[in-house]
Design an enzyme around this catalytic site. Sequence first.
Site, PDB file in Angstrom:
ATOM      1  N   GLN A 135      84.486  -8.559 130.837  1.00 29.91           N
ATOM      2  CA  GLN A 135      84.990  -8.751 129.488  1.00 29.91           C
ATOM      3  C   GLN A 135      86.229  -9.611 129.348  1.00 29.91           C
ATOM      4  OE1 GLN A 135      85.231  -6.510 126.006  1.00 29.91           O
ATOM      5  NE2 GLN A 135      85.937  -4.895 127.365  1.00 29.91           N
ATOM      6  N   ILE A 136      87.242  -9.325 130.183  1.00 32.31           N
ATOM      7  CA  ILE A 136      88.506 -10.063 130.078  1.00 32.31           C
ATOM      8  C   ILE A 136      88.251 -11.532 130.405  1.00 32.31           C
ATOM      9  CG2 ILE A 136      90.805 -10.389 131.102  1.00 32.31           C
ATOM     10  CD1 ILE A 136      90.957  -7.349 131.475  1.00 32.31           C
ATOM     11  N   ARG A 176      93.139   9.603 140.086  1.00 33.47           N
ATOM     12  CA  ARG A 176      93.840   8.341 140.359  1.00 33.47           C
ATOM     13  C   ARG A 176      93.762   7.995 141.850  1.00 33.47           C
ATOM     14  NH1 ARG A 176      97.006   5.153 137.015  1.00 33.47           N
ATOM     15  NH2 ARG A 176      98.566   3.914 138.089  1.00 33.47           N
ATOM     16  N   VAL A 181      95.585  -8.524 137.890  1.00 33.64           N
ATOM     17  CA  VAL A 181      95.378  -7.918 136.580  1.00 33.64           C
ATOM     18  C   VAL A 181      94.677  -6.563 136.723  1.00 33.64           C
ATOM     19  CG1 VAL A 181      94.280  -8.225 134.309  1.00 33.64           C
ATOM     20  CG2 VAL A 181      95.200 -10.216 135.542  1.00 33.64           C
ATOM     21  N   GLY A 182      93.722  -6.490 137.661  1.00 28.46           N
ATOM     22  CA  GLY A 182      92.925  -5.278 137.843  1.00 28.46           C
ATOM     23  C   GLY A 182      93.795  -4.066 138.160  1.00 28.46           C
ATOM     24  N   ASP A 194     101.908  -5.668 128.023  1.00 32.91           N
ATOM     25  CA  ASP A 194     102.834  -4.644 127.528  1.00 32.91           C
ATOM     26  C   ASP A 194     104.023  -5.312 126.822  1.00 32.91           C
ATOM     27  OD1 ASP A 194     101.342  -2.548 129.012  1.00 32.91           O
ATOM     28  OD2 ASP A 194     102.112  -3.624 130.736  1.00 32.91           O
ATOM     29  N   ARG A 233     102.889  -6.504 123.526  1.00 35.33           N
ATOM     30  CA  ARG A 233     102.721  -5.337 122.637  1.00 35.33           C
ATOM     31  C   ARG A 233     104.074  -4.896 122.079  1.00 35.33           C
ATOM     32  NH1 ARG A 233      98.588  -2.313 126.883  1.00 35.33           N
ATOM     33  NH2 ARG A 233      96.628  -2.954 125.890  1.00 35.33           N
ATOM     34  N   HIS A 281     102.641  -0.770 135.353  1.00 38.84           N
ATOM     35  CA  HIS A 281     101.713  -0.968 134.235  1.00 38.84           C
ATOM     36  C   HIS A 281     100.877   0.310 134.095  1.00 38.84           C
ATOM     37  CE1 HIS A 281      98.904  -2.694 131.436  1.00 38.84           C
ATOM     38  NE2 HIS A 281      97.902  -2.453 132.245  1.00 38.84           N
TER      39      HIS A 281
END
Length: 334
Positions: A15-16, A98, A129-130, A159, A162, A187
Amino acid sequence: QGEPVRVLVTGAAGQIAYSLLYSIAKGDVFGKDQPLVLVLLDITPMMTVLEGVVMELQDCALPLLREVIPTDKEEVAFKDLDIAILVGSMPRREGMERKDLLKANVKIFKSQGAALDKYAKKTVKVVVVGNPANTNCLIASKSAPSIPKENFSCLTRLDHNRAKSQIALKLGVTSNDVKNVIIWGNHSSTQYPDVNHAKVNVKGKEVGVYEAIKDDSWLKGDFILTVQQRGAAVIKARKLSSAMSAAKAICDHVRDIWFGTPAGEFVSMGVISDGNSYGVPEDLLYSFPVVIKDKTWKFVEGLPINDFSREKMDLTAKELTEEKETAVEFLSSA
């Protein structure tokens, strides 16, 4: 027009990447006269989808795009790169701890780090980015010992954007009127969006954000929570994670690496913490305010840190230290 810049995007069928590839190929990142070779890496089951993406890039008829190379092989993908944008990672599935996520990603980023080490230019810039982006980036860097640690960064620009946008919305100005917000740390939901040093242009006059908003409890409460939890809010509404905004942030991040930051402005980037003056432990991939010149970033030094900020900065450092310890454990057995 000179030599083409060789750019890798991983997770290229996702998607990205779908938003990102078009922006890069049309000249938004490396300039309107810089030819490009795009290398697109994804896993074998995604190769048919990737062929469709290649067809679409061809059908855009973009003058800067000299070649598109789709592949599922690391030795093809990482060869002679100028820049690697590592978007692909193992996404968190329902019921996944996690720890499980870290384990799966350590494997991916160890392998990609080793491929960078072996095949890419030593001057390559690597943007991770991942998610978990900071720790994935640290693992990639540790797995590529011949490439300078400073060449690795992870994306906290989303961020940062944002935070800028929330301030702009609150004041009824454009996001361009807001500068020097900071994202400290991870992040993740422990990140600390800090506007103590941010400035906003109100009716032609530059004032501090705290002075402009005159609502400390909002700035220390809802504002921080909104930025920290924005990704989850997008997923809840869209049933998909942030893609358009993530792609835009990647473009901003890479363009700033390439061309530098504007005078008097700094941006947020996850970088290696070695030598920082803010009491953040060494050998973490931590988001700091940086300025960039000649493709080299430097910490913004000398910003006073109040007790409120100190606590938040330490909390996110603690999370990153724990993530790192878990990841390094997996790294030795991967």
